[in-house]
Design a protein around this motif. Structure first.
Motif, PDB file in Angstrom:
ATOM      1  N   ARG A   1      35.719  38.390  42.440  1.00 47.27           N
ATOM      2  CA  ARG A   1      34.578  38.568  43.336  1.00 47.27           C
ATOM      3  C   ARG A   1      34.533  40.001  43.867  1.00 47.27           C
ATOM      4  NH1 ARG A   1      35.959  33.114  44.511  1.00 47.27           N
ATOM      5  NH2 ARG A   1      37.387  33.678  46.197  1.00 47.27           N
ATOM      6  N   ARG A   2      35.709  40.561  44.124  1.00 48.58           N
ATOM      7  CA  ARG A   2      35.750  41.953  44.584  1.00 48.58           C
ATOM      8  C   ARG A   2      35.152  42.880  43.535  1.00 48.58           C
ATOM      9  NH1 ARG A   2      34.714  45.939  45.999  1.00 48.58           N
ATOM     10  NH2 ARG A   2      35.836  47.563  47.136  1.00 48.58           N
ATOM     11  N   ALA A   3      35.396  42.601  42.277  1.00 50.35           N
ATOM     12  CA  ALA A   3      34.839  43.434  41.211  1.00 50.35           C
ATOM     13  C   ALA A   3      33.318  43.379  41.188  1.00 50.35           C
ATOM     14  CB  ALA A   3      35.397  42.986  39.856  1.00 50.35           C
TER      15      ALA A   3
ATOM     16  N   SER B   1      24.472  39.078  34.649  1.00 48.79           N
ATOM     17  CA  SER B   1      25.308  38.346  33.699  1.00 48.79           C
ATOM     18  C   SER B   1      26.536  39.137  33.293  1.00 48.79           C
ATOM     19  CB  SER B   1      24.484  38.000  32.449  1.00 48.79           C
ATOM     20  OG  SER B   1      23.979  39.161  31.855  1.00 48.79           O
ATOM     21  N   ARG B   2      26.955  40.093  34.155  1.00 51.61           N
ATOM     22  CA  ARG B   2      28.178  40.803  33.834  1.00 51.61           C
ATOM     23  C   ARG B   2      29.357  39.849  33.840  1.00 51.61           C
ATOM     24  NH1 ARG B   2      30.268  44.340  36.846  1.00 51.61           N
ATOM     25  NH2 ARG B   2      29.297  43.816  38.818  1.00 51.61           N
ATOM     26  N   CYS B   3      30.367  40.233  33.152  1.00 52.29           N
ATOM     27  CA  CYS B   3      31.540  39.368  33.012  1.00 52.29           C
ATOM     28  C   CYS B   3      32.767  40.053  33.572  1.00 52.29           C
ATOM     29  CB  CYS B   3      31.772  39.050  31.530  1.00 52.29           C
ATOM     30  SG  CYS B   3      33.290  38.158  31.191  1.00 52.29           S
ATOM     31  N   ALA B   4      33.522  39.318  34.363  1.00 54.93           N
ATOM     32  CA  ALA B   4      34.829  39.788  34.814  1.00 54.93           C
ATOM     33  C   ALA B   4      35.885  38.863  34.241  1.00 54.93           C
ATOM     34  CB  ALA B   4      34.913  39.788  36.343  1.00 54.93           C
ATOM     35  N   THR B   5      37.090  39.383  34.062  1.00 55.21           N
ATOM     36  CA  THR B   5      38.165  38.565  33.538  1.00 55.21           C
ATOM     37  C   THR B   5      39.302  38.521  34.536  1.00 55.21           C
ATOM     38  OG1 THR B   5      39.148  40.454  32.423  1.00 55.21           O
ATOM     39  CG2 THR B   5      37.601  39.126  31.151  1.00 55.21           C
ATOM     40  N   SER B   6      40.205  37.591  34.307  1.00 61.70           N
ATOM     41  CA  SER B   6      41.302  37.408  35.249  1.00 61.70           C
ATOM     42  C   SER B   6      42.202  38.628  35.275  1.00 61.70           C
ATOM     43  CB  SER B   6      42.120  36.181  34.866  1.00 61.70           C
ATOM     44  OG  SER B   6      42.736  36.384  33.622  1.00 61.70           O
TER      45      SER B   6
ATOM     46  N   SER C   1      44.343  39.580  32.302  1.00 59.35           N
ATOM     47  CA  SER C   1      43.761  39.957  31.023  1.00 59.35           C
ATOM     48  C   SER C   1      42.797  41.133  31.129  1.00 59.35           C
ATOM     49  CB  SER C   1      43.026  38.750  30.411  1.00 59.35           C
ATOM     50  OG  SER C   1      42.005  38.298  31.269  1.00 59.35           O
ATOM     51  N   TRP C   2      42.563  41.678  32.321  1.00 62.65           N
ATOM     52  CA  TRP C   2      41.695  42.844  32.432  1.00 62.65           C
ATOM     53  C   TRP C   2      42.305  44.020  31.694  1.00 62.65           C
ATOM     54  CZ3 TRP C   2      39.368  43.750  37.968  1.00 62.65           C
ATOM     55  CH2 TRP C   2      38.345  42.844  38.162  1.00 62.65           C
ATOM     56  N   SER C   3      41.465  44.769  31.001  1.00 63.07           N
ATOM     57  CA  SER C   3      41.928  45.957  30.297  1.00 63.07           C
ATOM     58  C   SER C   3      42.169  47.079  31.288  1.00 63.07           C
ATOM     59  CB  SER C   3      40.886  46.381  29.260  1.00 63.07           C
ATOM     60  OG  SER C   3      40.715  45.386  28.286  1.00 63.07           O
ATOM     61  N   MET C   4      43.150  47.902  30.991  1.00 68.25           N
ATOM     62  CA  MET C   4      43.432  49.081  31.811  1.00 68.25           C
ATOM     63  C   MET C   4      42.680  50.271  31.234  1.00 68.25           C
ATOM     64  SD  MET C   4      47.090  50.916  32.655  1.00 68.25           S
ATOM     65  CE  MET C   4      47.702  49.506  33.588  1.00 68.25           C
ATOM     66  N   ILE C   5      42.049  51.054  32.111  1.00 64.24           N
ATOM     67  CA  ILE C   5      41.268  52.220  31.728  1.00 64.24           C
ATOM     68  C   ILE C   5      41.977  53.463  32.258  1.00 64.24           C
ATOM     69  CG2 ILE C   5      39.004  53.327  31.820  1.00 64.24           C
ATOM     70  CD1 ILE C   5      39.062  50.527  30.500  1.00 64.24           C
TER      71      ILE C   5
ATOM     72  N   TRP D   1      42.517  52.583  36.047  1.00 68.68           N
ATOM     73  CA  TRP D   1      41.676  51.561  36.671  1.00 68.68           C
ATOM     74  C   TRP D   1      42.047  50.227  36.030  1.00 68.68           C
ATOM     75  CZ3 TRP D   1      38.158  50.225  40.289  1.00 68.68           C
ATOM     76  CH2 TRP D   1      37.273  49.190  40.026  1.00 68.68           C
ATOM     77  N   HIS D   2      42.518  49.288  36.840  1.00 69.80           N
ATOM     78  CA  HIS D   2      42.970  48.013  36.293  1.00 69.80           C
ATOM     79  C   HIS D   2      42.786  46.924  37.348  1.00 69.80           C
ATOM     80  CE1 HIS D   2      45.151  45.108  33.949  1.00 69.80           C
ATOM     81  NE2 HIS D   2      46.099  44.987  34.852  1.00 69.80           N
ATOM     82  N   ALA D   3      42.181  45.818  36.935  1.00 71.91           N
ATOM     83  CA  ALA D   3      41.998  44.673  37.824  1.00 71.91           C
ATOM     84  C   ALA D   3      41.295  45.072  39.116  1.00 71.91           C
ATOM     85  CB  ALA D   3      43.336  44.009  38.126  1.00 71.91           C
ATOM     86  N   GLY D   4      40.308  45.967  39.001  1.00 69.51           N
ATOM     87  CA  GLY D   4      39.522  46.353  40.157  1.00 69.51           C
ATOM     88  C   GLY D   4      40.183  47.340  41.085  1.00 69.51           C
ATOM     89  N   GLN D   5      41.265  47.999  40.638  1.00 69.84           N
ATOM     90  CA  GLN D   5      41.981  48.916  41.507  1.00 69.84           C
ATOM     91  C   GLN D   5      42.306  50.219  40.776  1.00 69.84           C
ATOM     92  OE1 GLN D   5      45.464  46.804  42.886  1.00 69.84           O
ATOM     93  NE2 GLN D   5      44.365  45.982  44.653  1.00 69.84           N
ATOM     94  N   PHE D   6      42.231  51.341  41.527  1.00 71.23           N
ATOM     95  CA  PHE D   6      42.678  52.639  41.028  1.00 71.23           C
ATOM     96  C   PHE D   6      44.162  52.823  41.340  1.00 71.23           C
ATOM     97  CE2 PHE D   6      38.158  53.652  42.141  1.00 71.23           C
ATOM     98  CZ  PHE D   6      37.717  54.028  40.878  1.00 71.23           C
TER      99      PHE D   6
END
Length: 362
Positions: free
Chosen positions: A97-99, A127-132, A135-139, A315-320
């Motif tokens: 939800r934060r994302a 319709s954007r998609c967030a993942t748990s 499994s979120w990719s790291m950028i 950037w990973h799981a909504g955090q820098f």
């Protein structure tokens, strides 16, 4: 206990609502979710369901929840909503939800600690998609390489070790050091999304830097060796971008090329979006406002904050997260000497300073 089978896993919805204790709320967000094998949320999409909003409003009026509350539903074959659970707490999907812009932690701080009504959240609908989280990719986020391929190579190796799925460059591939073609080649061949920085602009437009004679000496050298392919690539770089919900520029949002940004709540309140990243200052920083987050990854090729190690962020799981990695500075100094530059142009590198030895701070 016997229960009827209601709907299907594809019709699973989770609603977060922040109750005011009097039957009302400070806003809600509805996610349609895909379940993982362990019953947790693997993926989620923001949905607008007017009929479900009405059900949630009736439940809030009846139960009068206080603070973060999670309600889980399934939609039956006839379109009706069946309540599965009420959880009076922050749930495991809070990071998702934060994302999407719904920050329950910040709302809790306002309501319980600061004793004031939290602002209505501005969640990103669609319709954007967030993942748990797992499994979120790291950028990877890099900036201000400035022709220092020795430093860039160390950063790319570290990002590969961390397992990033993509790299973003916030500009200034050009300027200051002699390995401009190697740096451009590395970014181009990897398909790294890159922005235009002020030194990229000076080099592409044949304009001098208005602030630094030493910068212009380096730019003159780069003009003489830059390949046609890399010149065309630099000239085509965009000044702004948006990737993974992050607003991106090199400088700032008043001037994407030249602005030296000092983050503040007032500055970011005027901007759409929740997460922002820019470079240009050569100083790493993370800044958190009420509902905005800003990251400066620092400089790969010429850190100026007193730490000579190459700087970058992820950037990973909504955090820098900010990172540093050591590189072979003497090797870069030797390359500058071989290219005909005096020690003045690279003596700053072991100091983590700009040319001339000055260290910068926010």
């Amino acid at each position: 206990m016997a229960q009827p089978i209601i709907g299907s896993a594809e019709q699973e919805f989770t609603v977060a609502v922040f109750g005011d204790g009097e039957g009302g709320s400070f806003g809600s967000i509805t996610l349609q979710r895909k379940l993982a094998a362990d019953g947790s949320t693997a993926k989620a999409w923001v949905r607008q369901e007017a009929s479900l909003d009405e059900v949630v409003a009736r439940l809030c009026a009846h139960f009068r929840p206080v603070g973060p509350t999670n309600l889980q539903f399934r939609r039956d074959a006839d379109g009706s909503w069946k309540l599965l659970e009420i959880n009076p707490r922050i749930s495991s999907t809070s990071s998702m939800r934060r994302a999407f812009g719904y920050n329950e932690a910040a709302m809790c701080l306002d309501f319980f600690l600061n004793r004031k009504a939290p602002p209505l959240p501005r969640s990103d609908r669609g319709s954007r998609c967030a993942t748990s989280r797992s499994s979120w990719s790291m950028i990877g986020i890099i900036s201000d390489i400035h022709g220092n391929f020795v430093a860039l190579s160390a950063v790319l190796d570290e990002l590969e070790r961390l397992g990033v799925s993509q790299i973003i460059c916030l500009g200034d591939t050009a300027g200051y050091y002699c390995q401009i073609n190697e740096c451009c080649d590395a970014l181009r061949e990897r398909g790294i999304f890159s922005l235009m920085g002020n030194h990229d602009w000076y080099l592409s437009s044949n304009m001098p830097c208005p602030r630094s004679n030493s910068a212009n000496a380096c730019l003159d050298y780069q003009k003489g060796i830059l390949t046609a392919t890399n010149a065309a690539w630099l000239a085509a770089l965009p000044a702004r971008g948006r990737q993974h919900g992050i607003e991106l520029v090199h400088g700032g949002w008043n001037d994407p090329i030249e602005e030296y940004l000092r983050p503040s709540q007032a500055y970011f309140e005027a901007l759409p979006g929740t997460h922002f990243a820019s470079g240009h200052t050569h100083v790493q920083m993370l800044w958190q406002g009420r509902d905005k987050v800003y990251c400066n990854p620092g400089s790969v090729g010429q850190p100026r904050d007193g730490d000579p190690r190459a700087a970058f962020a992820t950037w990973h799981a909504g955090q820098f997260t900010l990172h540093r990695v050591a590189y072979d500075i003497p090797r870069m100094q030797q390359a500058m000497s071989d290219a005909g530059f005096t020690a003045y142009f690279s003596d700053n590198l072991p100091l983590g300073a700009q040319i001339g030895g000055r260290i910068s701070h926010y």
